[in-house]
Design a protein around this motif. Structure first.
Motif, PDB file in Angstrom:
ATOM      1  N   PHE A  47       0.807  -1.216   0.000  1.00  0.00           N
ATOM      2  CA  PHE A  47       0.000   0.000   0.000  1.00  0.00           C
ATOM      3  C   PHE A  47       0.842   1.268   0.000  1.00  0.00           C
ATOM      4  N   THR A  48       2.070   1.199   0.504  1.00  0.00           N
ATOM      5  CA  THR A  48       2.904   2.398   0.588  1.00  0.00           C
ATOM      6  C   THR A  48       4.180   2.302  -0.243  1.00  0.00           C
ATOM      7  N   ASP A  49       4.627   1.099  -0.550  1.00  0.00           N
ATOM      8  CA  ASP A  49       5.853   0.950  -1.331  1.00  0.00           C
ATOM      9  C   ASP A  49       5.555   1.131  -2.817  1.00  0.00           C
ATOM     10  N   LEU A  50       6.593   1.456  -3.570  1.00  0.00           N
ATOM     11  CA  LEU A  50       6.423   1.775  -4.984  1.00  0.00           C
ATOM     12  C   LEU A  50       7.287   0.862  -5.839  1.00  0.00           C
ATOM     13  N   VAL A  51       6.701   0.343  -6.920  1.00  0.00           N
ATOM     14  CA  VAL A  51       7.473  -0.405  -7.909  1.00  0.00           C
ATOM     15  C   VAL A  51       7.061   0.096  -9.290  1.00  0.00           C
ATOM     16  N   ILE A  52       8.049   0.375 -10.136  1.00  0.00           N
ATOM     17  CA  ILE A  52       7.813   0.872 -11.489  1.00  0.00           C
ATOM     18  C   ILE A  52       8.596   0.026 -12.473  1.00  0.00           C
ATOM     19  N   ALA A  53       7.958  -0.359 -13.556  1.00  0.00           N
ATOM     20  CA  ALA A  53       8.625  -1.019 -14.678  1.00  0.00           C
ATOM     21  C   ALA A  53       7.931  -0.512 -15.927  1.00  0.00           C
ATOM     22  N   GLN A  54       8.640   0.229 -16.746  1.00  0.00           N
ATOM     23  CA  GLN A  54       7.972   0.787 -17.916  1.00  0.00           C
ATOM     24  C   GLN A  54       8.957   1.142 -19.023  1.00  0.00           C
ATOM     25  N   LEU A  55       8.409   1.245 -20.219  1.00  0.00           N
ATOM     26  CA  LEU A  55       9.143   1.715 -21.383  1.00  0.00           C
ATOM     27  C   LEU A  55       8.597   3.089 -21.719  1.00  0.00           C
ATOM     28  N   THR A  56       9.498   4.061 -21.887  1.00  0.00           N
ATOM     29  CA  THR A  56       9.056   5.424 -22.135  1.00  0.00           C
ATOM     30  C   THR A  56       9.737   5.987 -23.377  1.00  0.00           C
ATOM     31  N   ASP A  57       9.106   7.006 -23.938  1.00  0.00           N
ATOM     32  CA  ASP A  57       9.631   7.740 -25.080  1.00  0.00           C
ATOM     33  C   ASP A  57      10.240   9.038 -24.558  1.00  0.00           C
ATOM     34  N   PRO A  58      11.578   9.195 -24.599  1.00  0.00           N
ATOM     35  CA  PRO A  58      12.198  10.413 -24.054  1.00  0.00           C
ATOM     36  C   PRO A  58      11.686  11.697 -24.696  1.00  0.00           C
ATOM     37  N   SER A  59      11.204  11.620 -25.927  1.00  0.00           N
ATOM     38  CA  SER A  59      10.685  12.816 -26.582  1.00  0.00           C
ATOM     39  C   SER A  59       9.286  13.173 -26.106  1.00  0.00           C
ATOM     40  N   GLY A  60       8.619  12.239 -25.429  1.00  0.00           N
ATOM     41  CA  GLY A  60       7.274  12.491 -24.926  1.00  0.00           C
ATOM     42  C   GLY A  60       6.182  12.326 -25.966  1.00  0.00           C
ATOM     43  N   SER A  61       6.519  11.826 -27.144  1.00  0.00           N
ATOM     44  CA  SER A  61       5.525  11.701 -28.214  1.00  0.00           C
ATOM     45  C   SER A  61       4.622  10.478 -28.035  1.00  0.00           C
ATOM     46  N   LEU A  62       5.132   9.420 -27.394  1.00  0.00           N
ATOM     47  CA  LEU A  62       4.372   8.183 -27.242  1.00  0.00           C
ATOM     48  C   LEU A  62       4.055   7.929 -25.779  1.00  0.00           C
ATOM     49  N   PRO A  63       2.909   7.316 -25.482  1.00  0.00           N
ATOM     50  CA  PRO A  63       2.592   6.980 -24.102  1.00  0.00           C
ATOM     51  C   PRO A  63       3.509   5.889 -23.581  1.00  0.00           C
ATOM     52  N   ALA A  64       3.743   5.894 -22.274  1.00  0.00           N
ATOM     53  CA  ALA A  64       4.587   4.876 -21.652  1.00  0.00           C
ATOM     54  C   ALA A  64       3.907   3.513 -21.722  1.00  0.00           C
ATOM     55  N   LYS A  65       4.729   2.473 -21.758  1.00  0.00           N
ATOM     56  CA  LYS A  65       4.242   1.094 -21.736  1.00  0.00           C
ATOM     57  C   LYS A  65       4.533   0.493 -20.362  1.00  0.00           C
ATOM     58  N   ASP A  66       3.490   0.042 -19.667  1.00  0.00           N
ATOM     59  CA  ASP A  66       3.647  -0.577 -18.357  1.00  0.00           C
ATOM     60  C   ASP A  66       4.158  -2.006 -18.548  1.00  0.00           C
ATOM     61  N   LEU A  67       5.235  -2.360 -17.837  1.00  0.00           N
ATOM     62  CA  LEU A  67       5.858  -3.673 -17.984  1.00  0.00           C
ATOM     63  C   LEU A  67       5.709  -4.545 -16.738  1.00  0.00           C
ATOM     64  N   LEU A  68       4.943  -4.098 -15.756  1.00  0.00           N
ATOM     65  CA  LEU A  68       4.864  -4.819 -14.486  1.00  0.00           C
ATOM     66  C   LEU A  68       4.251  -6.210 -14.611  1.00  0.00           C
ATOM     67  N   ASP A  69       3.442  -6.432 -15.633  1.00  0.00           N
ATOM     68  CA  ASP A  69       2.843  -7.749 -15.816  1.00  0.00           C
ATOM     69  C   ASP A  69       3.731  -8.683 -16.627  1.00  0.00           C
ATOM     70  N   GLY A  70       4.923  -8.232 -16.986  1.00  0.00           N
ATOM     71  CA  GLY A  70       5.819  -9.056 -17.784  1.00  0.00           C
ATOM     72  C   GLY A  70       5.488  -8.966 -19.266  1.00  0.00           C
ATOM     73  N   GLY A  71       6.218  -9.756 -20.064  1.00  0.00           N
ATOM     74  CA  GLY A  71       6.022  -9.679 -21.505  1.00  0.00           C
ATOM     75  C   GLY A  71       5.294 -10.890 -22.047  1.00  0.00           C
ATOM     76  N   PRO A  72       5.012 -10.878 -23.356  1.00  0.00           N
ATOM     77  CA  PRO A  72       5.404  -9.826 -24.298  1.00  0.00           C
ATOM     78  C   PRO A  72       4.459  -8.622 -24.256  1.00  0.00           C
ATOM     79  N   VAL A  73       5.045  -7.436 -24.514  1.00  0.00           N
ATOM     80  CA  VAL A  73       4.296  -6.190 -24.560  1.00  0.00           C
ATOM     81  C   VAL A  73       4.445  -5.603 -25.963  1.00  0.00           C
TER      82      VAL A  73
END
Length: 216
Positions: free
Chosen positions: A126-152
Motif C-alpha cells: 500500500f505504501t511501497d512503490l514499484v515501477i517497470a515501464q518503457l518510455t519515449d524520451p521525446s514524450g511523443s508516445l505513451p509509456a508502456k507498463d511492464l509490471l505484468d511481464g512480456g510480451p508487450v
C-alpha cells in the motif's frame, strides 16, 4: 525506525532519470544480464540525515552499478535484482535504466514485442512503490507498463529511441523490497498466415481424407 518521504518523490526520481539520459543510444544491450550490469545505469537515493528530509537526500548514479552497492544491485542469479536497503545503508530507492534504439520492423513481420521476466516483493504493497515501464524520451508516445511481464506490444516504438526503466522504493517502513528482471529482448512479430493459404491447407487435408475413404 520509520522512513518518511513524500509520494511525489517517485515522479521526481523518474523525471531525473529521464533528464539525465545520454543523447546517443544503441540497440538494447545485455538484456539477460549475462555481463552483469554492463550497458545499464543504476541509481540509489539515500537519506542524508536522521530525519530523512528529501532536501538532504544523497543521490548516486552509476554506469554500470558498482560493487560497493551489493545490497542494492545483484546479477549473480542470471537476472538483475534491485533492492532497497534502508536499515543497512539508508538507501530507500533504487532504480535501473537503459536508453536504447528500438529495432525497425524487418521483412514481412508486422510488429515488435518487448519480452521480459519480472517479479517483485514489497513489504507493504500500500505504501511501497514499484515501477517497470518503457518510455519515449521525446514524450511523443505513451509509456508502456511492464509490471505484468512480456510480451508487450511496442510496435509504435519501432525505429525510435526508448528508455526502459525499473524502480523500487520503500517510503515508510524501511524494510527490504526487491524487483527482479531478466531475459529482456525485442522480438519481431511475424505476419499471420494468409487466409487463402490456410484454406488451401484445409482443402488438401480434406482431399486426403476423401482419397483414403475411397481406397478403403
Amino acid at each position: 525506525m520509520r522512513l518518511i518521504a513524500p509520494l511525489s518523490l517517485a515522479g521526481g526520481v523518474l523525471t531525473l532519470a529521464c533528464a539525465a539520459s545520454p543523447a546517443a543510444a544503441a540497440p538494447l544491450a545485455n538484456g539477460d544480464f549475462s555481463a552483469g550490469f554492463t550497458g545499464w545505469i543504476g541509481q540509489t537515493i539515500a537519506c542524508g540525515d536522521s530525519f530523512c528530509d528529501p532536501a538532504d537526500d544523497v543521490i548516486t548514479s552509476f554506469e554500470p552499478p558498482p560493487g560497493g552497492f551489493t545490497a542494492n544491485f545483484d546479477s549473480t542469479s542470471g537476472a538483475a535484482t534491485i533492492a532497497t536497503s534502508f536499515l543497512d545503508n539508508a538507501v530507500y530507492s533504487t532504480s535501473l535504466r537503459q536508453l536504447f534504439d528500438v529495432d525497425e520492423i524487418q521483412g514481412r513481420n508486422t510488429g515488435l514485442a518487448l519480452a521480459l521476466d519480472i517479479d517483485y516483493a514489497l513489504s507493504d504493497p500500500f505504501t511501497d512503490l514499484v515501477i517497470a515501464q518503457l518510455t519515449d524520451p521525446s514524450g511523443s508516445l505513451p509509456a508502456k507498463d511492464l509490471l505484468d511481464g512480456g510480451p508487450v506490444d511496442i510496435t509504435a516504438y519501432a525505429g525510435r529511441t526508448a528508455e526502459i526503466y525499473f524502480e523500487i522504493t520503500d517510503f515508510v517502513d524501511g524494510q527490504r523490497d526487491t524487483l527482479t528482471i531478466g531475459n529482456i529482448s525485442v522480438e519481431q512479430v511475424p505476419a499471420p498466415a494468409p487466409l487463402g493459404l490456410l484454406m488451401a491447407g484445409l482443402g488438401l487435408l480434406a482431399g486426403r481424407r476423401l482419397s483414403f475413404q475411397f481406397a478403403r
